[in-house]
Scaffold this motif. Sequence first.
Motif, PDB file in Angstrom:
ATOM      1  N   PRO A 342     -13.100  48.208  -1.777  1.00 40.26           N
ATOM      2  CA  PRO A 342     -12.624  47.731  -0.477  1.00 40.26           C
ATOM      3  C   PRO A 342     -12.671  46.217  -0.326  1.00 40.26           C
ATOM      4  O   PRO A 342     -13.439  45.524  -0.999  1.00 40.26           O
ATOM      5  CB  PRO A 342     -13.575  48.410   0.515  1.00 40.26           C
ATOM      6  N   GLY A 432     -18.802  46.969  -0.077  1.00 38.64           N
ATOM      7  CA  GLY A 432     -18.538  48.409  -0.026  1.00 38.64           C
ATOM      8  C   GLY A 432     -19.695  49.180   0.568  1.00 38.64           C
ATOM      9  O   GLY A 432     -19.495  50.107   1.361  1.00 38.64           O
ATOM     10  N   ASP A 437     -18.524  52.694   2.354  1.00 37.89           N
ATOM     11  CA  ASP A 437     -17.631  53.344   1.393  1.00 37.89           C
ATOM     12  C   ASP A 437     -18.413  54.437   0.659  1.00 37.89           C
ATOM     13  O   ASP A 437     -19.481  54.187   0.095  1.00 37.89           O
ATOM     14  CB  ASP A 437     -17.110  52.305   0.398  1.00 37.89           C
TER      15      ASP A 437
END
Length: 613
Positions: A342, A432, A437
């Motif tokens: 991400p 992340g 995530d």
Amino acid sequence: MSKLHGKDGNFHQTDSNGNKHIIVDPITRIEGHLRIEAVIDKDNTIIDAWSSSTMFRGIETIVKNRDPRDVGLMTMRICGVCTGTHYQRSIEAVEDAFDVTIPKNARIVRNLIQGSLQVHDHFVHFYHLHALDFVDIISATKADPVKTAKEAEKWAKIAGTTPYIAGATDFKDIQDRIVKFAKEGRLGIFGNGYWGNKGYKLTPEQNLIGVAHYLKGLDVQRRMSKMHALFGGKSPHPQSIVVGGVTCVQDIQNPARIALFQELLRETTDFVKRAYLPDIYMAGTAYAEEATDSSQSFHGTKHKGTLGKAIGGSGGGLLSFMSYGDFRLDDTGFYNSALFLPAGVILDGDISKVHELDEDKITEDVTHAWFEGTGEPEHPYVGTTIPEYTGLDKKDDGYAYLKTEGKYSWIKSPLYDGRKVEVGPLARMVIGYAKGDKVITKYVGDFLKRSGLPISVLFSTVGRTAARAIETEMIADGMKEWASELAKNAANGDLSTWTSFDFDEVSKDCKGRGMAEAPRGALGHWIVIKDGLVSNFQAVVPSTWNAGPRGPNGEIGAYEASLIGTKVANPEEPLEIIRTVHSFDPCIACAVHVMDTNGKELAVYKVDPTSAF
């Protein structure tokens, strides 16, 4: 001043206050040319530091007035390591300018090529560039092979697996080779190290494990390179990516080629899980005290000449992170797709809030870089690359120093909203994890749980190295799914690899960017096209973000910040400086030689062939 001479291209000077000014030039076991200057106080603590690239980088000027479809083939020569990443980023910049969306097969193949590069690069960096900052080769000659085998089993068990090298006999064979070399005085690539330095923390048995995996890894990395070349055509400098897609049509159509990739991936993943990760647990535990000692950490995006408390330990540095994100997982468009890694920004160590990336806030400043500038930081779309070398400060002692109050590096100073940020595997894992995530949270969480270390350990030199290993395992596991997806897609009859476009129509006046992640961090290529030719091009590479000099208002760079507050066991053997700088995996080879087309000699460089590694 009295001069104190060190090894490996280093020398020191001591001033009237007892502070030592150290110059480490060249920094070895990296790509490119890097110089570090540091000031160490009476307590052997670094109180100031400067990072300088000593070679000019000029690819931006080479690609001007070229066909934009050819730019990728030239920009991949920016670097001799992450060639494919520069190649792909340039092509994605052109695709963005032309508004071209590539087919699914092309997206997956590019992920596999980039994934192979990431895994290979991280692996080689740890074992063959960085490991010798943790592993004492001579200490390994004193190890007990039987105890070594038990030690290897212990760390493999912590990693949830079995040891890659398990037998005492195997460890004894490797030890005998090292002992023989040492007695004959021909350590070769292991020669002229700081062996015996108090900065080394591993036991003899642990050092022998590290040496064994180092040597075994030389063979394993060949398979990783083959994996990269299967779809890329060759490695380095792959050639199968083109504007609109990829050209490796027959590789996608042939199930045997995909099966070979999967087999090489299995062999690679086996070493990562059974050797690389256990070694990181071992090193992380041995250096845990240093990694969690916040008294050795500097925190702040602006240099003030003082130390501040951080949530990490030695080498923590800026504690501000940025990631462009990478590895597209669907076909909704390059900048709309879900990402395996991400994007985001974390500022001042506040992991409770991840800011969305704003591309307009990215600029480069040349106040302290050897380039002409407008006086204001420039966005890459309008950036310039005009050399303005102002030289070094030659003093009466016979040595030349950086002019740190002025320009002192060939690297520009990138800024995000006027701030310095760190990029790379640590930035990606922290962002992340902070964003929640699921994949990154699992892998980072597993590492912390198995090691028994607090999350603060990540914000250190050791943590930066651990983040790279965590990411390596995660990407290797991800590629397994992507390869299966490619095989399934081809078996279902989808063999599309390229999206057609009308070059004359789309290339009149446009601009685009390719922004994603290289092994060392956020990499962006920006291109402006007029009448079918490149009118401006700028690349802001990861090591520009991390190794850049001070900003316009004294903002300190990631390398520099990570060094301040670090304690050095022996200033004449600055192992800790080298270990911390290596934790970023420097790639200063985004620099090229300055040439005079009339054959005029511009400069002479003397290389010391006896320097380490």
